[in-house]
Design a protein around this motif. Structure first.
Motif, PDB file in Angstrom:
ATOM      1  N   PRO A 198       0.812  -1.222   0.000  1.00 21.24           N
ATOM      2  CA  PRO A 198       0.000   0.000   0.000  1.00 21.24           C
ATOM      3  C   PRO A 198       0.844   1.270   0.000  1.00 21.24           C
ATOM      4  O   PRO A 198       0.526   2.231  -0.706  1.00 21.24           O
ATOM      5  CB  PRO A 198      -0.820  -0.129   1.289  1.00 21.24           C
ATOM      6  CG  PRO A 198      -0.910  -1.585   1.545  1.00 21.24           C
ATOM      7  CD  PRO A 198       0.415  -2.131   1.096  1.00 21.24           C
ATOM      8  N   THR A 215      -4.687   7.675  -2.810  1.00 22.81           N
ATOM      9  CA  THR A 215      -5.322   7.322  -1.538  1.00 22.81           C
ATOM     10  C   THR A 215      -6.287   6.161  -1.711  1.00 22.81           C
ATOM     11  O   THR A 215      -6.367   5.265  -0.860  1.00 22.81           O
ATOM     12  CB  THR A 215      -6.064   8.540  -0.956  1.00 22.81           C
ATOM     13  OG1 THR A 215      -5.145   9.629  -0.795  1.00 22.81           O
ATOM     14  CG2 THR A 215      -6.682   8.213   0.383  1.00 22.81           C
ATOM     15  N   ALA A 216      -7.027   6.153  -2.819  1.00 28.45           N
ATOM     16  CA  ALA A 216      -7.965   5.057  -3.080  1.00 28.45           C
ATOM     17  C   ALA A 216      -7.217   3.732  -3.231  1.00 28.45           C
ATOM     18  O   ALA A 216      -7.622   2.707  -2.668  1.00 28.45           O
ATOM     19  CB  ALA A 216      -8.785   5.355  -4.330  1.00 28.45           C
ATOM     20  N   PHE A 218      -4.244   3.056  -2.061  1.00 21.61           N
ATOM     21  CA  PHE A 218      -3.649   2.762  -0.756  1.00 21.61           C
ATOM     22  C   PHE A 218      -4.654   2.009   0.126  1.00 21.61           C
ATOM     23  O   PHE A 218      -4.309   1.017   0.777  1.00 21.61           O
ATOM     24  CB  PHE A 218      -3.229   4.065  -0.082  1.00 21.61           C
ATOM     25  CG  PHE A 218      -2.668   3.890   1.309  1.00 21.61           C
ATOM     26  CD1 PHE A 218      -1.360   3.469   1.491  1.00 21.61           C
ATOM     27  CD2 PHE A 218      -3.450   4.154   2.424  1.00 21.61           C
ATOM     28  CE1 PHE A 218      -0.840   3.305   2.764  1.00 21.61           C
ATOM     29  CE2 PHE A 218      -2.942   4.004   3.704  1.00 21.61           C
ATOM     30  CZ  PHE A 218      -1.626   3.577   3.877  1.00 21.61           C
ATOM     31  N   ALA A 219      -5.909   2.455   0.142  1.00 22.61           N
ATOM     32  CA  ALA A 219      -6.934   1.805   0.956  1.00 22.61           C
ATOM     33  C   ALA A 219      -7.254   0.406   0.429  1.00 22.61           C
ATOM     34  O   ALA A 219      -7.438  -0.540   1.207  1.00 22.61           O
ATOM     35  CB  ALA A 219      -8.197   2.663   0.987  1.00 22.61           C
ATOM     36  N   PHE A 222      -5.147  -2.727   1.551  1.00 25.10           N
ATOM     37  CA  PHE A 222      -5.353  -3.410   2.824  1.00 25.10           C
ATOM     38  C   PHE A 222      -6.498  -4.418   2.767  1.00 25.10           C
ATOM     39  O   PHE A 222      -6.698  -5.196   3.695  1.00 25.10           O
ATOM     40  CB  PHE A 222      -5.653  -2.392   3.936  1.00 25.10           C
ATOM     41  CG  PHE A 222      -4.475  -1.550   4.309  1.00 25.10           C
ATOM     42  CD1 PHE A 222      -3.467  -2.053   5.125  1.00 25.10           C
ATOM     43  CD2 PHE A 222      -4.346  -0.254   3.819  1.00 25.10           C
ATOM     44  CE1 PHE A 222      -2.373  -1.276   5.466  1.00 25.10           C
ATOM     45  CE2 PHE A 222      -3.254   0.535   4.156  1.00 25.10           C
ATOM     46  CZ  PHE A 222      -2.260   0.018   4.981  1.00 25.10           C
TER      47      PHE A 222
END
Length: 366
Positions: A198, A215-216, A218-219, A222
């Motif tokens: 991420p 950011t999208a 990165f989320a 997970f």
């Protein structure tokens, strides 16, 4: 985010199919010369497949030899090793993709295919607008680009050999492969492993397309299993590499500085990603991948006529390159309906273009 919004990606995907359809209509692609090149490409694809599998076959032989002294029937680690090596070679290191990139850099076939397709795109444009006022039509791309040297200023220097070009590409790929392999290895480190992919994806996407998509992604890192997340990231990276390679015939003629070229790609990031991602997936198909690579190159000729202005004759290419860094007609092009892409005329202003597009019922576009 405006350069990588869903509308831009969708328009790029539309251009993939429209460009491929337009390229396959070109009768010059079905000459004896191109058939011969297609046969060579299939053989090359088979050779790539064999080369790729040599290490895996070697390990299989080693495991078979060990099975003569050890009972591996109830063990699962041997299958895990084979599966892991196959995943690393295809998804982490992208070896088949790299070998095709090297092939494209040592043969002029794809450059010739790009120029042949660009000539066909110009001819089709004239045919579709034969009843229109010629003064309102865009300038042609192929006759002018054909005037440019494919070496530019490098002709003044000592020309590199084919092997020099291959070694340079291999060194660049080697650095990227080492980073990919090291990043993948860090995912197995306890504690920091789940954060590695991420974080790496956020750094890459933030630099390339901005903080919102980064950011999208990165989320998502997970939530999605590591194996599939790696495949997603490598598909994105391979689509970028493929797009840069497909555009080389254009950039070999129209010379941009490093910073200008970087901005050029960022300003068109969404459309370029939408255009290249499907091809990036399909070129990995065994044997057929190299043929799809040729179709992608031919389709890029159509793409160029939608995201750039017609070039001027040689002599003012520096001024032209400076003016082309930003995509001036981006919003107009992205707002056009699918069936009116061929009515896009880069010579007119936004107001003039909207007035020039006749309000007629929509029809299927080919």
């Amino acid at each position: 985010m405006s350069n990588f919004d869903p509308n831009a990606i969708l328009r790029g995907a539309q251009l993939t199919f429209v460009g491929a359809h337009r390229a396959l209509q070109n009768p010059d692609l079905f000459t004896t010369h191109h058939y011969r090149q297609a046969a060579i490409a299939v053989c090359a694809g088979l050779a790539i497949r064999i080369i790729l599998n040599v290490p895996i076959y070697g390990i299989r032989v080693l495991l078979w030899f060990l099975s003569m002294f050890m009972d591996l029937e109830g063990e699962g680690w041997d299958d895990a090793i084979i599966d892991g090596l196959d995943f690393i070679s295809k998804s982490v290191l992208q070896i088949p993709f790299m070998l095709m990139m090297i092939m494209s850099s040592i043969t002029p076939t794809l450059d010739n295919m790009f120029m042949d397709s660009l000539r066909w795109v110009d001819q089709t444009y004239i045919q579709k607008h034969k009843s229109d006022d010629p003064s309102q039509l865009r300038a042609m791309y192929h006759p002018t680009l054909a005037m440019y040297s494919t070496h530019g200023e490098r002709e003044k220097k000592e020309k590199r050999t084919v092997m020099d070009g291959v070694m340079l590409f291999a060194m660049k790929y080697g650095r990227r492969a080492a980073i990919s392999l090291a990043t993948y290895g860090l995912t197995f480190v306890p504690g920091i492993g789940p954060l590695v992919l991420p974080a790496a994806s956020f750094y890459t996407f933030n630099k390339a397309v901005g903080p919102v998509p980064a950011t999208a992604v990165f989320a998502i890192g997970f939530v999605v299993p590591k194996r599939y997340f790696v495949q997603f990231l490598q598909t994105y990276f391979s689509s970028r590499s493929l797009m840069r390679q497909l555009l080389e015939p254009y950039f070999h003629r129209i010379r941009f500085t490093k910073e200008q070229k970087k901005t050029w790609f960022i300003d068109r990031a969404g459309v370029l990603f939408g255009f290249s991602v499907a091809f990036a997936v399909m070129v990995k198909i065994p044997l057929l991948g190299v043929l799809i690579y040729g179709i992608a190159e031919a389709s890029t000729a159509y793409l160029i006529t939608k995201i750039t202005e017609p070039p001027p004759p040689p002599g003012s290419e520096k001024e032209f390159a400076h003016s082309e860094v930003r995509w001036k007609n981006k919003h107009l092009f992205l707002d056009l309906p699918m069936d009116r892409l061929d009515e896009f005329n880069a010579k007119l202003s936004r107001t003039e273009k909207l007035e020039a597009i006749p309000q007629v019922p929509r029809k299927s576009f080919t």
